[in-house]
Design an enzyme around this catalytic site. Sequence first.
Site, short mmCIF file in Angstrom:
data_model
loop_
_atom_site.label_atom_id
_atom_site.label_comp_id
_atom_site.label_asym_id
_atom_site.label_seq_id
_atom_site.Cartn_x
_atom_site.Cartn_y
_atom_site.Cartn_z
N HIS A 31 69.05 8.83 86.36
CA HIS A 31 68.34 7.58 86.65
C HIS A 31 67.34 7.34 85.53
O HIS A 31 67.26 8.12 84.56
CB HIS A 31 67.68 7.64 88.03
N HIS A 34 65.17 10.25 84.18
CA HIS A 34 65.85 11.14 83.21
C HIS A 34 65.95 10.45 81.84
O HIS A 34 65.75 11.07 80.80
CB HIS A 34 67.26 11.47 83.67
N LEU A 181 61.55 7.58 91.38
CA LEU A 181 63.00 7.71 91.23
C LEU A 181 63.43 9.14 91.48
O LEU A 181 62.79 10.09 91.01
CB LEU A 181 63.41 7.30 89.81
N SER A 182 64.49 9.28 92.24
CA SER A 182 65.07 10.60 92.52
C SER A 182 66.55 10.38 92.81
O SER A 182 66.92 9.37 93.43
CB SER A 182 64.39 11.21 93.75
N SER A 183 67.37 11.33 92.36
CA SER A 183 68.80 11.21 92.65
C SER A 183 69.02 11.19 94.16
O SER A 183 69.98 10.60 94.66
CB SER A 183 69.55 12.38 92.03
P1 AMP Z 1 66.46 16.88 88.09
O1 AMP Z 1 67.75 16.35 87.59
O2 AMP Z 1 66.00 16.28 89.38
O3 AMP Z 1 66.35 18.38 88.04
O4 AMP Z 1 65.37 16.38 87.04
C1 AMP Z 1 65.49 16.64 85.68
C2 AMP Z 1 64.21 16.29 84.99
O5 AMP Z 1 63.91 14.92 85.22
C3 AMP Z 1 63.00 17.09 85.53
O6 AMP Z 1 62.17 17.43 84.43
C4 AMP Z 1 62.33 16.10 86.43
O7 AMP Z 1 60.94 16.31 86.57
C5 AMP Z 1 62.60 14.78 85.69
N1 AMP Z 1 62.49 13.66 86.62
C6 AMP Z 1 63.10 13.53 87.82
N2 AMP Z 1 62.71 12.37 88.41
C7 AMP Z 1 61.86 11.77 87.54
C8 AMP Z 1 61.13 10.54 87.56
N3 AMP Z 1 61.19 9.73 88.59
N4 AMP Z 1 60.35 10.25 86.51
C9 AMP Z 1 60.27 11.10 85.44
N5 AMP Z 1 60.94 12.26 85.36
C10 AMP Z 1 61.72 12.59 86.39
#
Ligand code: AMP
Length: 314
Positions: A31, A34, A181-183
């Site tokens: 998203h 990332h 934002l979150s997956s």
């Molecule tokens: P993930 O795929 O959830 O493990 O996240 C991968 C990286 O993206 C991690 O460093 C998270 O902190 C970062 N991340 C996830 N969501 C956000 C967001 N909404 N804003 C900024 N960075 C994010």
Amino acid sequence: MKVVATFARARSESSKVSGPIGLVPTMGSLHDGHLSLIEEARRECSHVVMSLYINALQFGDIEDFERYPRDLERDLRLAASAGADLVFVPEDSTMYPEGDVSRVSFKGISEIMEGSFRPGHFEGVGTVVVKLLAGLQPDRAYFGRKDAQQLAVVRRLVRDLAFPIRIVGCPTVREKDGLALSSRNLRLDPKCRESALALSRGLFEAADLAESGEIDGPILERTAMNVMADTLGVEPEYATLADQINAVRISHVDRPAFLAVAARIGRVRLIDNIHLELVERSVVVDRGLRLSHKSVLYDDAMQQDGSLENRRVS
Ligand code: AMP
């Protein structure tokens, strides 16, 4: 953009380029948060490597792992359009070779907040991050402030284990209405999506208080907690004021801090936080960045052409 599955191939590609190598570790389902990390790495590095690996070791909850969204083709399109040079997509056997027994553990820093609600989570995070840093040998690695405790743990790990790597923390990217934002947002139905706003609403209420001079931890925590508890469909887990460096709970905003929350919305667990900085004795809050358009997380048209026109952040 190249896609490789082994550490040796990744290092061989990176060695063809002079200048700093930037790593953006992710679990995919990309998203705008990332993509903002890739863009930051692009600004600072000659070669941008994104890793894409859903690390089972950091999921205590098998259901959460199994339901984690997966769409490799889409992720590759988005990574390319954001400017990644290389995507590292390892097999489980590369990350955890047969007979693998080594784990990274943390004392003190990982016992509260996510550490207490997700036992074993940071051991999983630390172990996979160490493998990525050792195997890919970046000069800088980019992490989101969205996962504030994780950022503290990774900074500590790099310092304690003497990795010559700079960790860069990047702002939380939010949807237009404030939801971070979150997956996992993909799994919220419209009613839960509405309830989920309680996390950012509670944090922003606490932020307003902090900026008007309130530095008492329990008051800020209660403010965020009450907003979540008063919202239908939200089961709050915690609201904690913590020190940015050590991720330990603190009673006042008397040093760089973050206020972190976690809650369950139906079957989806979400986290969020704001960062509080001290500038000339006043608290200045980093609430993150807001998208001016709908996130690529939901946009089918975006998924087809990979265009990034629509995802400027304000
Ligand atoms: P993930 O795929 O959830 O493990 O996240 C991968 C990286 O993206 C991690 O460093 C998270 O902190 C970062 N991340 C996830 N969501 C956000 C967001 N909404 N804003 C900024 N960075 C994010």
